[in-house]
Motif scaffolding. Structure first.
Motif, PDB file in Angstrom:
ATOM      1  N   LEU A 326       0.801  -1.238   0.000  1.00 53.12           N
ATOM      2  CA  LEU A 326       0.000   0.000   0.000  1.00 53.12           C
ATOM      3  C   LEU A 326       0.831   1.284   0.000  1.00 53.12           C
ATOM      4  CD1 LEU A 326      -3.319   0.410   1.959  1.00 53.12           C
ATOM      5  CD2 LEU A 326      -1.755   2.314   1.719  1.00 53.12           C
ATOM      6  N   PRO A 327       1.818   1.435   0.894  1.00 52.81           N
ATOM      7  CA  PRO A 327       2.572   2.697   0.902  1.00 52.81           C
ATOM      8  C   PRO A 327       3.536   2.848  -0.274  1.00 52.81           C
ATOM      9  CG  PRO A 327       3.480   1.206   2.525  1.00 52.81           C
ATOM     10  CD  PRO A 327       2.250   0.552   1.985  1.00 52.81           C
ATOM     11  N   LEU A 328       3.691   1.805  -1.098  1.00 49.88           N
ATOM     12  CA  LEU A 328       4.567   1.891  -2.256  1.00 49.88           C
ATOM     13  C   LEU A 328       3.918   2.647  -3.409  1.00 49.88           C
ATOM     14  CD1 LEU A 328       5.987  -1.771  -2.290  1.00 49.88           C
ATOM     15  CD2 LEU A 328       6.941   0.256  -1.165  1.00 49.88           C
ATOM     16  N   PHE A 329       2.591   2.784  -3.342  1.00 52.67           N
ATOM     17  CA  PHE A 329       1.868   3.489  -4.387  1.00 52.67           C
ATOM     18  C   PHE A 329       1.671   4.947  -3.988  1.00 52.67           C
ATOM     19  CE2 PHE A 329       0.836  -0.902  -5.198  1.00 52.67           C
ATOM     20  CZ  PHE A 329       0.739  -0.982  -6.579  1.00 52.67           C
ATOM     21  N   SER A 330       1.915   5.828  -4.915  1.00 51.14           N
ATOM     22  CA  SER A 330       1.742   7.260  -4.641  1.00 51.14           C
ATOM     23  C   SER A 330       0.536   7.842  -5.366  1.00 51.14           C
ATOM     24  CB  SER A 330       3.005   8.034  -5.065  1.00 51.14           C
ATOM     25  OG  SER A 330       3.286   7.817  -6.439  1.00 51.14           O
ATOM     26  N   THR A 331      -0.254   6.976  -5.973  1.00 53.37           N
ATOM     27  CA  THR A 331      -1.445   7.426  -6.700  1.00 53.37           C
ATOM     28  C   THR A 331      -2.697   6.977  -5.957  1.00 53.37           C
ATOM     29  OG1 THR A 331      -1.533   5.419  -8.041  1.00 53.37           O
ATOM     30  CG2 THR A 331      -0.226   7.270  -8.895  1.00 53.37           C
ATOM     31  N   LEU A 401       4.877  14.064   6.866  1.00 50.10           N
ATOM     32  CA  LEU A 401       3.686  13.204   6.903  1.00 50.10           C
ATOM     33  C   LEU A 401       3.040  13.046   5.534  1.00 50.10           C
ATOM     34  CD1 LEU A 401       1.887  14.175  10.243  1.00 50.10           C
ATOM     35  CD2 LEU A 401       3.550  12.369   9.799  1.00 50.10           C
ATOM     36  N   THR A 402       3.486  13.835   4.569  1.00 53.13           N
ATOM     37  CA  THR A 402       2.966  13.673   3.211  1.00 53.13           C
ATOM     38  C   THR A 402       3.754  12.619   2.433  1.00 53.13           C
ATOM     39  OG1 THR A 402       4.396  15.414   2.303  1.00 53.13           O
ATOM     40  CG2 THR A 402       2.252  16.086   3.170  1.00 53.13           C
ATOM     41  N   SER A 403       4.815  12.084   3.037  1.00 55.76           N
ATOM     42  CA  SER A 403       5.627  11.060   2.376  1.00 55.76           C
ATOM     43  C   SER A 403       5.117   9.664   2.731  1.00 55.76           C
ATOM     44  CB  SER A 403       7.083  11.203   2.806  1.00 55.76           C
ATOM     45  OG  SER A 403       7.848  10.094   2.364  1.00 55.76           O
ATOM     46  N   SER A 404       5.033   8.804   1.728  1.00 55.23           N
ATOM     47  CA  SER A 404       4.568   7.435   1.976  1.00 55.23           C
ATOM     48  C   SER A 404       5.544   6.657   2.851  1.00 55.23           C
ATOM     49  CB  SER A 404       4.378   6.701   0.649  1.00 55.23           C
ATOM     50  OG  SER A 404       5.598   6.657  -0.073  1.00 55.23           O
ATOM     51  N   GLU A 405       6.827   7.054   2.838  1.00 56.61           N
ATOM     52  CA  GLU A 405       7.826   6.388   3.680  1.00 56.61           C
ATOM     53  C   GLU A 405       7.457   6.501   5.160  1.00 56.61           C
ATOM     54  OE1 GLU A 405      10.767   4.635   3.278  1.00 56.61           O
ATOM     55  OE2 GLU A 405      10.108   4.392   1.204  1.00 56.61           O
ATOM     56  N   THR A 406       6.909   7.648   5.538  1.00 55.92           N
ATOM     57  CA  THR A 406       6.525   7.877   6.930  1.00 55.92           C
ATOM     58  C   THR A 406       5.405   6.945   7.350  1.00 55.92           C
ATOM     59  OG1 THR A 406       7.126  10.197   6.636  1.00 55.92           O
ATOM     60  CG2 THR A 406       5.815   9.661   8.577  1.00 55.92           C
ATOM     61  N   TRP A 407       4.579   6.530   6.393  1.00 55.43           N
ATOM     62  CA  TRP A 407       3.408   5.708   6.694  1.00 55.43           C
ATOM     63  C   TRP A 407       3.695   4.209   6.646  1.00 55.43           C
ATOM     64  CZ3 TRP A 407      -1.607   7.373   7.918  1.00 55.43           C
ATOM     65  CH2 TRP A 407      -1.793   8.761   7.915  1.00 55.43           C
ATOM     66  N   LYS A 408       4.920   3.832   6.270  1.00 54.94           N
ATOM     67  CA  LYS A 408       5.212   2.400   6.131  1.00 54.94           C
ATOM     68  C   LYS A 408       4.976   1.639   7.423  1.00 54.94           C
ATOM     69  CE  LYS A 408       8.320   1.816   2.208  1.00 54.94           C
ATOM     70  NZ  LYS A 408       9.661   1.386   1.751  1.00 54.94           N
TER      71      LYS A 408
END
Length: 436
Positions: A326-331, A401-408
């Protein structure tokens, strides 16, 4: 009863399906309305997590008492009383993020009221539904949760935008009262001739009915085998998987709106109907799981034990990989797809662990459900609150917090739990009756 076009138990199953539907409309509705109201005044993520998790603190308090109450005074009555209580609270309490004490208490009491619902439902279904129909009946009933969540995600963002967050509470209260009136009119305790697979061996009073085969709740005077339930490995297999299922579900339910807005820069109002897809997928896959399980069991393709293990393993393992992706997708489309696959296969897994309450303890299904759902509710407390703290900690460390890395971390924790739980269920679960 004989003039009805279909058996009364179908009416009961349909009403319990609508019941879970309305309950999850309430839960998703609060998450959406509160998020909008809290963001408008700058409430931080940790405090948002605290308010969102208060429901589960109340919910966990009433799971085992709910099973006990349903066993003693009847699931039908307990279900009605709990619905009336939470509906009144929603109708009377204002949504104001500045009034933290009122919000905390109201969510706590709504949680307490709704905590009686699922033990009561399992008690009712155990009375009405014969063993060969359990998988699809329980799956249909629980799929109402996901359809309710889908409906809430579809309609409430627009309602909040046009009429304000408080309007959500009014709609929820009306739905709760309407369901309560319908339940009062059309539900009933099963007459003796309708008890599934029951042979009346000895009748001294209404509370001393004994069943020749599974499918009915134990007489109210029978002593509940608490010690055997607590120390049973098959019960613990259910408990662990219930915890993981709800950890993943509650984290996604409560924090996906924030992820869409922060991680993807999208508001729910801008996402159209796609935002309901993950929960609609749960609705579809839950019913597929129930139908497939009953087919495998009734056609004797697989034993009950192998059927439960197969569906639970497939559901949880596929869900785990979708959560990791899930966090690998940015769309938006990729995120919605991954969350839809994850929640859909989690729902498929319910045909494994969730129906297993009735397999191992048909006479004490409400009690075992209460124990199991206590763990599921603790997952809400831990998962929702922990996610808020993870995000607030990342923010304090100057992470974006807008980066998907933070949400991993947010999504990897439930993924690892899914893999661990599926292994536990494979090793310790059974489809055989454990408690007579």
């Amino acid at each position: 009863m004989t003039r009805m076009k279909f058996p009364k138990r179908y009416v009961i199953v349909l009403l319990t399906f609508i019941c879970t539907n309305v309950c999850y409309i309430e839960r998703v509705g609060f998450s959406i309305a509160y998020t909008v109201a809290a963001d408008a005044i700058g409430v931080n993520q940790a405090n948002k997590g605290m308010i969102l998790s208060m429901f589960y603190y109340g919910y966990v308090l009433s799971q085992i008492p709910g099973g006990w109450a349903a066993q003693r005074i009847g699931g039908r009555r307990v279900l009605l009383l709990s619905f009336i209580l939470w509906s009144l609270i929603c109708g009377l309490i204002p949504l104001d993020p500045n009034r933290v004490t009122i919000l905390v208490l109201s969510r706590l009491f709504v949680g307490v009221a709704q905590g009686f619902i699922f033990p009561a439902i399992h008690t009712v279904l155990a009375q009405w539904v014969p063993p060969q129909e359990r998988s699809r009946s329980v799956s249909l009933t629980t799929s109402g949760m996901y359809l309710g969540a889908a409906c809430g995600m579809l309609f409430f963002p627009s309602l909040v935008k046009n009429m304000g967050p408080q309007s959500v509470f009014f709609v929820e209260a009306v739905l709760g009262v309407v369901w309560s009136l319908i339940w009062l009119k059309f539900s009933s305790d099963p007459p003796r001739i309708d008890l599934p697979k029951v042979s009346m061996l000895k009748v001294a009073s209404r509370d001393t009915i004994k069943a020749q085969a599974g499918g009915v709740v134990a007489p109210r005077t029978v002593k509940i085998p608490w010690r055997r339930i607590i120390f049973s490995l098959p019960v613990w297999a259910i408990v662990v998987n219930n915890f993981t299922f709800h950890y993943a579900l509650y984290v996604l339910m409560n924090w996906l709106p924030t992820y869409f807005e922060l991680g993807l820069g999208l508001s729910l109002q801008d996402m159209g109907s796609s935002k309901m897809l993950p929960y609609f997928n749960m609705f579809i896959f839950s019913n597929i799981g129930g139908v497939v399980a009953d087919h495998l069991i009734t056609r004797r393709i697989l034993s009950v034990t192998k059927t439960r293990k197969l569906l639970n393993t497939i559901g949880f393992v596929v869900s785990a990989f979708a959560l990791m992706a899930l966090p690998l997708f940015s769309t938006p489309s990729g995120t919605v797809m991954c969350s839809a696959i994850s929640l859909g296969f989690l729902a498929l897994g319910r045909a494994g662990f969730a129906v297993n309450h009735m397999d191992v303890a048909p006479k004490f299904a409400g009690i075992v459900m209460g124990v199991s759902n206590t763990a599921g509710t603790l997952a809400g407390i831990v998962g929702v609150g922990l996610t808020g703290n993870i995000l607030e900690g990342a923010k304090a460390s100057n992470k974006d917090l807008t980066s998907s890395e933070t949400w991993k971390t947010v999504f990897f924790v439930p993924a690892y739990l899914c893999i661990f739980s599926s292994a536990i269920f494979l090793i310790f679960s059974t489809g055989e009756k454990v408690f007579e």
